[in-house]
Design a protein around this motif. Structure first.
Motif, short mmCIF file in Angstrom:
data_model
loop_
_atom_site.label_atom_id
_atom_site.label_comp_id
_atom_site.label_asym_id
_atom_site.label_seq_id
_atom_site.Cartn_x
_atom_site.Cartn_y
_atom_site.Cartn_z
N ALA A 177 0.81 -1.22 0.00
CA ALA A 177 0.00 0.00 0.00
C ALA A 177 0.85 1.27 0.00
O ALA A 177 2.04 1.26 0.31
N ASP A 178 0.24 2.34 -0.35
CA ASP A 178 0.76 3.72 -0.44
C ASP A 178 2.26 3.81 -0.73
O ASP A 178 2.70 3.56 -1.83
N GLY A 179 3.10 4.11 0.29
CA GLY A 179 4.51 4.37 -0.01
C GLY A 179 5.41 3.14 -0.06
O GLY A 179 6.63 3.27 -0.17
N ALA A 180 4.83 1.93 -0.02
CA ALA A 180 5.66 0.72 0.10
C ALA A 180 6.62 0.55 -1.08
O ALA A 180 7.78 0.16 -0.91
N GLY A 181 6.15 0.85 -2.29
CA GLY A 181 7.00 0.68 -3.47
C GLY A 181 8.20 1.61 -3.43
O GLY A 181 9.34 1.20 -3.68
N HIS A 182 7.93 2.86 -3.11
CA HIS A 182 9.03 3.82 -3.05
C HIS A 182 9.95 3.54 -1.86
O HIS A 182 11.16 3.82 -1.92
N TYR A 183 9.40 2.98 -0.79
CA TYR A 183 10.26 2.62 0.34
C TYR A 183 11.25 1.53 -0.09
O TYR A 183 12.46 1.62 0.18
N VAL A 184 10.70 0.53 -0.77
CA VAL A 184 11.55 -0.59 -1.20
C VAL A 184 12.59 -0.12 -2.23
O VAL A 184 13.73 -0.58 -2.23
N LYS A 185 12.21 0.84 -3.06
CA LYS A 185 13.18 1.40 -4.01
C LYS A 185 14.30 2.15 -3.25
O LYS A 185 15.48 2.05 -3.60
N MET A 186 13.89 2.88 -2.21
CA MET A 186 14.89 3.59 -1.39
C MET A 186 15.84 2.57 -0.73
O MET A 186 17.06 2.77 -0.73
N ALA A 187 15.26 1.47 -0.22
CA ALA A 187 16.09 0.43 0.40
C ALA A 187 17.04 -0.16 -0.64
O ALA A 187 18.23 -0.39 -0.36
N HIS A 188 16.53 -0.38 -1.84
CA HIS A 188 17.37 -0.90 -2.93
C HIS A 188 18.56 0.02 -3.18
O HIS A 188 19.71 -0.41 -3.26
N ASN A 189 18.28 1.31 -3.31
CA ASN A 189 19.37 2.27 -3.59
C ASN A 189 20.37 2.29 -2.44
O ASN A 189 21.58 2.40 -2.66
#
Ligand code: NBP
Length: 484
Positions: A177-189
């Motif tokens: 939900a909501d910011g999960a995708g961008h959170y995971v992208k941040m973790a990836h970076n």
């Protein structure tokens, strides 16, 4: 106006253009728009020439070309430009339309935007798109999150354009939900920061500590790429070692040693502090870039602050193998810490995440792609409740088999005066995590001594707090037991 386009993309810089061409290759009709409209013409006359891509000179024209429900994707600079672009398209949207932000937005902005647009009857997706220019063009790793109802609207398109694993699995799946995708992208970076830093420290050990030539280091990295370290970053490091400048000298040595950063590693480190999770290796990687940027100060200091007058003695081949094992063990720590933080964030922000699936999203199409990610995925697949990657049999056995080498490398680096902040902080974390009794008992005593902050006792249940009048001069009043 014929409504024939499957999706609109706003933002014709490097990522937007390449993503549009990728969508076109997969049979989707894309309408392209850019704030500076001249770039639309340039794109159509240039890279998009001969394709089915349609240009739109205005938002109104762009919206009129879209099939319903309409899908509008932004590939614009993160931050205010995303909010500005949302406000530009809003007047032309109708309930059920889906706005997608494919930039590197901060996850809290994505949480806010999801709420804002859902309140207006619209759907919103914040998706990580990884792999840079080449990923966008030929298959990125994609990490979408946002309005759950939006996923069926983009699933076919996203999974088609995303990278695929060798067995054909798309490196795109719904994250949460909501910011999960961008959170995971941040973790990836952020994990990318860690991976890059530990490789750089291995290089520094071989260059400064062992005095190896670039040709030899090229061979070593190539050989490492045939081991558990098999990854894109090791592969390109081997390539970089082999590139010479016009005068025949290694090009890498002519590059100024002052690293840049665009913020995602810093964001993740700040978030880890907020969540109370020790993501030490990544934070050290961010600080290592900060230290590198103090180039002038370092040059001056190098003339005044002496290091040890010691040179390496021992078997170089054996020590290179020790470095490889130190790198592997540290990489395990980095991913362990990264997933610890993602797991804590899931609890904090209310996301239901599938960690095995997240690891597979990074298997291809992004900078941290590696064989290693399959093992992480397998660990979470076999035990979705796994508390910590280090406790998975595969990772436990590797780290135990690497630890003697790892300790030799850190000890030698300290002796030689070679800075290895990420490799050594990883070992400190390992020793801390496996330590039954840390000195935090003394720390709590100190806190209680000077600030009446109270402590828990080993012989009493948790959450019972005690205060001691250590000097006989203090009172019996204790401070509140809140945690920050
Ligand atoms: P940039 O991050 O350089 O952004 C340039 C684009 O943003 C241009 O199309 C520009 O339009 C548009 N833009 C700006 Br700036 N302000 C705007 C506004 N107020 N309204 C509408 N459009 C606006 O492009 P990029 O490097 O292609 O990256 C796009 C996104 O993807 C970013 O969030 C980035 O962090 C992310 N990302 C980039 C990479 C990479 O390797 N570059 C990798 C992964 C993710 P203009 O032409 O009119 O100025």
């Amino acid at each position: 106006m014929e409504q024939k386009a499957d999706i609109a993309v706003i933002g014709l810089a490097v990522m937007g253009q390449n993503l549009i061409l990728n969508m076109n290759d997969h049979g989707f009709t894309v309408v392209a728009h850019n704030r500076t409209v001249a770039k639309v013409d340039d794109f159509l006359a240039g890279p998009a020439k001969g394709t089915n891509i349609i240009g739109a000179k205005s938002i109104e024209e762009m919206m009129g070309l879209l099939k319903r429900p309409r899908r509008i994707m932004f590939m614009v600079k993160a931050g205010n430009p995303v909010d500005a672009a949302i406000e530009q398209v809003l007047p032309f949207c109708e309930p059920g339309d889906c706005i997608i932000d494919g930039g590197n937005s901060h996850f809290t902005d994505t949480i806010r935007r999801t709420r804002y647009l859902e309140e207006k009857g619209l759907l919103f997706i914040g998706t990580g798109v990884s792999g840079g220019e080449e990923g966008a063009r030929h298959g990125p790793s994609m990490m979408p999150g946002g309005s759950v109802k939006a996923w069926p609207l983009v699933k076919d398109l996203f999974t088609a354009i995303a990278a695929k694993t060798p067995d054909g699995i798309s490196c795109c799946d719904w994250v949460g939900a909501d910011g999960a995708g961008h959170y995971v992208k941040m973790a990836h970076n952020a994990i990318e920061y860690g991976d890059m830093q530990i490789i750089c420290e291995a290089y520094q050990l071989m260059r400064q500590g062992l005095g190896l030539s670039h040709a030899v280091m090229h061979d070593i990295f190539k050989q490492w790429n045939r081991t558990e370290l098999d990854s894109y970053l090791i592969e390109i490091t081997a390539d970089i070692m082999a590139v010479n400048d016009e005068d025949g000298a290694p090009l890498v040595e002519k590059i100024l040693d002052a690293a840049g950063q665009k913020g995602t590693g810093k964001w993740f480190s700040i978030n880890s502090l907020d969540l109370g999770i020790p993501v030490t290796l990544i934070a050290e990687a961010v600080y290592a870039r900060s230290l590198s940027a103090l180039k002038d100060e370092r040059v001056a200091a190098s003339r005044m602050l002496a290091g040890p007058a010691v040179s390496f003695e021992g078997d170089i081949e054996e020590f290179v193998e020790d470095i490889r094992k130190a790198l592997l063990a540290s990489k395990i720590i980095s991913y362990t810490q990264g997933f610890m933080c993602i797991r804590e964030a899931a609890g904090e922000y209310g996301w239901d995440l599938d960690y095995g699936s997240i690891a597979l999203l990074w298997r291809e199409g992004c900078i941290i792609r590696s064989v290693f990610l399959e093992k992480i995925s397998a660990a979470y697949r076999s035990n979705p409740q796994l508390v910590n990657l280090l406790l998975d049999d595969y990772f436990t056995s590797i780290i135990i088999s690497c630890q003697e080498s790892w300790r030799r490398v850190i000890a030698k680096a300290v002796e030689l005066g070679v800075p290895v902040p990420a490799l050594s902080s990883a070992l400190a974390f390992y020793d801390g995590y496996r330590c039954e009794k840390l000195p935090a008992n003394l720390l709590q005593a100190q806190r209680d001594y000077f600030g009446a902050h109270t402590y828990e006792r080993t012989d009493r249940p948790r959450k019972e707090f005690f205060h001691t009048n250590w000097t006989g001069r203090g009172g019996d009043v204790a401070s509140g037991t809140y945690e920050v």
